[in-house]
Design a protein around this motif. Structure first.
Motif: not given
Length: 902
Positions: A553-558, A522-523
């Motif tokens: 901007n993009f990110s992956s959290g839990n 996912a990250d």
């Protein structure tokens, strides 16, 4: 001329950009005022015209230590009266602090506008009535020394410090703002008093007031509290030392245990009042201002660097133009230096294009617009212009940028990027040793330097608050909520900010949804979203965004994939179109994935030797089993997982995880709702629905037991510690808010118990805090304390922390403490309602948690409804000194294995 008939105590000086300048006749105190009634908050800031440029050998760092001493007590605001500055201001919900830099020192309050006079009174009292006692200096010296030691943990800080010290031989920019260690330890209280009595006078200071206030009333309050002081009885000393002309290139090399290198190349540039500064800053943008910039393509995209940034800040005197490059493992320093200098030479020889100029100007225009989102941001920018020597530089910068031509950029490159005026520094890691974490934001930055990100101290809804709430209207009533597409919920708020739009959004697809065989799928999927699409290269997308000064901007959290964007309102359709394309049709190119993996692994190798991160990882591993959302993997395992990933893994995950269904989209600012809705329908209207659903709760923490663990990291000057326990509840549990309040009273802010005792009274640390975290999505969270200590003070710091924990458990908190912190949190919630970025984040968090909009208005009532008995009962229930987990990471006095690689 401004009508100032209501306040004859002031001379009206001038106006520019909506800002009015006045000067108090009796003492020369300068005041800058800008009314802005978009939010019920105000910023009050006092800038003193003194910084590290006013110091000399023997008392370097004196300005910064004095800044610390200004919080230790004054005539009306002191511990003895129970009126410490932090308590008075934070109990109103104010954000307050101070910073020192080379040309200035500033003190500030961002607070509910009805309390503006309190901020004025505090600053007026400590302008001339600060105690500056020797016993306070002795305690605060160890605090500042610990701050110095934290910076020394970073090889980048060491390289940057030495580049400035080498570039400047006579001028006091040679000295780091925090000072040299021996001066920090030995400067006398009498020297600090002399410094205070030399520079802290009304005629050597400027007050800036921005926000929701009435000009005449503000002037009256300033006259009342600052007008009691005379001008200085002496002329304020000037700094007359200039830097001699450099007579050839200078080089230096820093050798320290480590794994990857850094290259810094700096050239002298003129002072900030010189018009050449503007083409220099355009040049900086062309070289390193975004992913389509020249050096980013040749260094980062080529896999030679994990990161780079340009330094072009303007100072009162001649400064430095610098390129810093952080190398990937195995990259040769000389190769990087050659690439940078070759690009410089290309610009000197051939110039830049008109399209590059236009793109850089657009980026800077957008940066200026974003910097005016909130009263504190405006005041901070004015503060730096004051330091340069002319506050109107803040109001005229756009005009200057717009006048820059390609010929100007080539001319300044020829004039200033000269070999004989250069200082080049390498950080060369010694084999088989560690390297500290790199924090580019620490480059010759104002003191106090911002600490690196750590576990959130205050994980409550107000933590990300922002925006504006009009008087007489609820926040919920100003937010428009619609499901404009099946599976896409839209939240919009037009808060009166001009030209700027902030976007935040998310959908299910975070780390817990990764395949069990590789938790980093996912990250990396999210990290590849900005690397190009099926129809556009990453360069085409970067160029399109940077040409209008926008960003995505993009990110992956839990649990969720998150995206954010900022743009001017006129460009929102373009930004949404590109956002949709990146989310829906990522290219997943093999070469881009290989380069991304190389950069991430390089960052992980550096993070390996970050004491705080190592301690936090071990702490969470001690609390939770592998597979729990709060669990952190060792860096070796993270690297192994990343190395295994393929584009097929990412494409497969994207195909089943990404889509509508849980999609939340928040936009705040200068919004046109119909235009926004049409753009979203066009971009996402026919997107698939994701297969993902919310996961069940994770209540699976490890069994509690008394455990202690030390992690040795050689060559570190401070040790980071975590103490705490898993609590077995999430944020929806009835005990959450009372427990959160108890830990906030213990260590939530400057006026909390830990900072008041372990830092202020005992001087054992620069930073210590406490809180509750890890409670999202039905997770069993944890409470923690964090602190950083010099190795020789580690045991004393641990004992002092445990003493405060024992006192909290044994005696609980008082009614007054609870009332004060309730006011702090609810006041901070109001203060936070001041920027588009904050309100967008707040609304998104609320939506992600499945709460209705009215929760945003009920939150202060929830906090004020917490009873004293609830707080003390939860403290007794969830804090157990016999089952504590203690973790420390760094270099230890009793550890002889300092050369062993972890």
């Amino acid at each position: 001329m401004k009508d100032n008939s209501a306040n004859n105590a002031f001379d009206y000086i001038k106006s520019a950009g909506g800002i009015d300048e006045y000067r108090l006749k009796s003492n020369g105190f300068t005041v800058l005022l800008m009314e802005d009634h978009s939010a019920p908050v105000a910023t009050f800031m006092v800038t003193y015209h003194v910084g590290s440029r006013n110091e000399a050998v023997g008392y370097t760092g004196a300005t910064h230590i004095l800044e610390h001493m200004m919080f230790k007590g004054s005539k009306e605001y002191n511990r003895e009266k129970g009126t410490r500055v932090a308590e008075v201001l934070q109990n109103l919900g104010a954000q307050m602090n101070a910073t020192t830099w080379m040309d200035r020192t500033n003190y500030f309050e961002l607070l509910p506008s009805e309390h503006l006079e309190v901020g004025i009174k505090v600053e007026a009292d400590r302008m001339r009535n600060a105690f500056i006692r020797d016993e306070d200096r002795q305690a605060e010296m160890t605090v500042v020394r610990n701050e110095f030691e934290n910076g020394e943990n970073e090889p980048f800080t060491a390289l940057d410090k030495n580049i400035w010290a080498t570039a400047y031989q006579a001028h006091p920019y040679h000295h780091p703002t925090i000072g040299w260690r021996d001066d920090i330890e030995n400067v006398s209280t009498e020297r600090l008093k002399e410094f205070y009595n030399t520079y802290y006078w009304p005629n050597n200071a400027t007050a800036t007031v921005i926000g929701d206030f009435d000009t005449e009333k503000a002037l009256e309050m300033i006259k009342k509290h600052f007008g009691q002081y005379p001008r200085s009885p002496h002329e304020i000393p000037g700094m007359y030392t200039s830097e001699p002309k450099q007579e050839g290139p200078r080089r230096l090399e820093i050798n320290r245990a480590g794994q990857t290198g850094i290259v810094g190349i700096a050239h002298k540039i003129p002072d900030g009042r010189n018009p050449d500064i503007y083409p220099i800053q355009i040049l900086s943008n062309i070289l390193g201002g975004g992913k389509s910039s020249r050096l980013y393509r040749k260094l980062v995209d080529a896999g030679l660097a994990t990161n780079l940034f340009m330094w072009d800040f303007a100072f009162h005197d001649n400064g430095l133009f610098a390129t810093y490059v952080f190398l990937t493992p195995g990259t040769d320093h000389s190769e990087i230096e050659k690439i940078v200098l070759t690009e410089y030479a290309q610009i000197v020889e051939n110039g830049v294009t008109d399209s590059e100029i236009k793109k850089a100007q657009a980026q800077l225009r957008a940066d200026v617009a974003f910097s005016r989102d909130g009263s504190f941001s405006i005041a901070s920018s004015i503060n730096e212009a004051i330091a340069i020597g002319d506050w109107t530089l803040y109001t005229s910068q756009l005009e200057h940028y717009n006048q820059v031509t390609a010929a100007d950029v080539r001319r300044v490159a020829r004039e200033y990027l000269v070999k004989g005026q250069s200082t080049t520094g390498w950080f060369v890691p010694e084999p088989n040793g560690p390297i500290g974490a790199i924090n580019p934001s620490a480059i010759h930055q104002p003191q106090p330097w911002q600490p690196s990100e750590k576990i959130s101290v205050l994980t409550i809804e107000s933590n990300q608050a922002g925006g504006s709430v009009s008087d007489g209207a609820t926040l919920a009533s100003q937010i428009v909520e619609k499901e404009i597409i099946n599976g896409l919920r839209l939240f919009t708020m037009n808060n009166g900010v001009r030209d700027v739009v902030t976007i935040n959004g998310s959908f299910l697809g975070g780390d817990v949804y990764s395949p069990k065989t590789n938790p980093f799928v996912a990250d990396l999927t999210a990290a590849m979203l900005d690397q190009g699409t099926v129809g556009k290269t990453k360069y085409a997308i970067s160029d399109a965004l940077e040409s209008v000064g926008a960003s995505i901007n993009f990110s992956s959290g839990n649990y969720r994939v998150r995206f954010s964007a900022r743009c001017l309102s006129m460009d929102i359709s373009l930004v949404i179109s590109l956002l949709a394309e990146q989310l829906r049709e990522p290219a997943f190119n093999e070469d881009d994935l290989d380069n991304l993996k190389k950069r991430i692994i390089g960052e992980l190798e550096r993070a390996r030797e970050n004491p705080q991160q190592r301690a936090q990882t071990a702490f969470l591993q001690g609390l939770y089993p592998e597979g729990h959302p709060n669990y952190h993997y060792d860096i070796d395992r993270e690297i192994a997982f990343i190395e295994q990933l393929s584009v097929a893994d990412l494409a497969e995950f994207h195909n089943h995880a990404y889509g509508l269904g849980s999609f939340k989209f928040v936009a705040v600012g200068d919004i046109k709702n119909h235009q926004l809705a049409d753009a979203l329908k066009k971009g996402f209207g026919d997107w698939r629905t994701s297969e993902l659903e919310s996961l069940p709760e994770f209540i699976t923490a490890n069994a509690k037991k008394m455990t202690a663990r030390k992690i040795n990291i050689p060559d570190k000057t401070s040790v980071d510690t975590f103490i705490g326990q898993a609590i077995g509840i999430d944020r929806n549990h009835q005990d959450y808010y009372p427990l959160m309040m108890g830990l906030y009273i213990l260590g939530g802010n400057f006026s909390a118990r830990l900072m008041s005792t372990v830092r202020d009274q005992q001087g054992l640390t620069y930073g210590i805090s406490a809180g509750v975290a890890g409670v999202e999505n039905n997770n069993d969270g944890y409470w923690f304390t964090w602190g950083t200590f010099a190795p020789n003070l580690l045991e004393a710091g641990r004992q002092a922390t445990l003493e405060q924990l024992e006192l909290l458990i044994k005696s609980g908190v008082s009614e007054l403490e609870l009332k004060n912190k309730q006011t702090t949190i609810t006041g901070a919630f109001k203060v936070g309602l001041a920027t588009t970025r904050g309100i967008a984040g707040q609304v998104l968090i609320n939506a992600e948690r499945g709460r209705k909009l009215d929760y945003l208005d009920r939150f202060p009532k929830i906090i004020n409804g917490i009873a004293l008995t609830q707080v003390n009962q939860t403290i007794s229930k969830y804090l157990n000194l016999d089952q504590l987990l203690f973790v420390a990471a760094g270099s230890f006095e009793d550890d002889n294995q300092t050369k062993k690689k972890p």
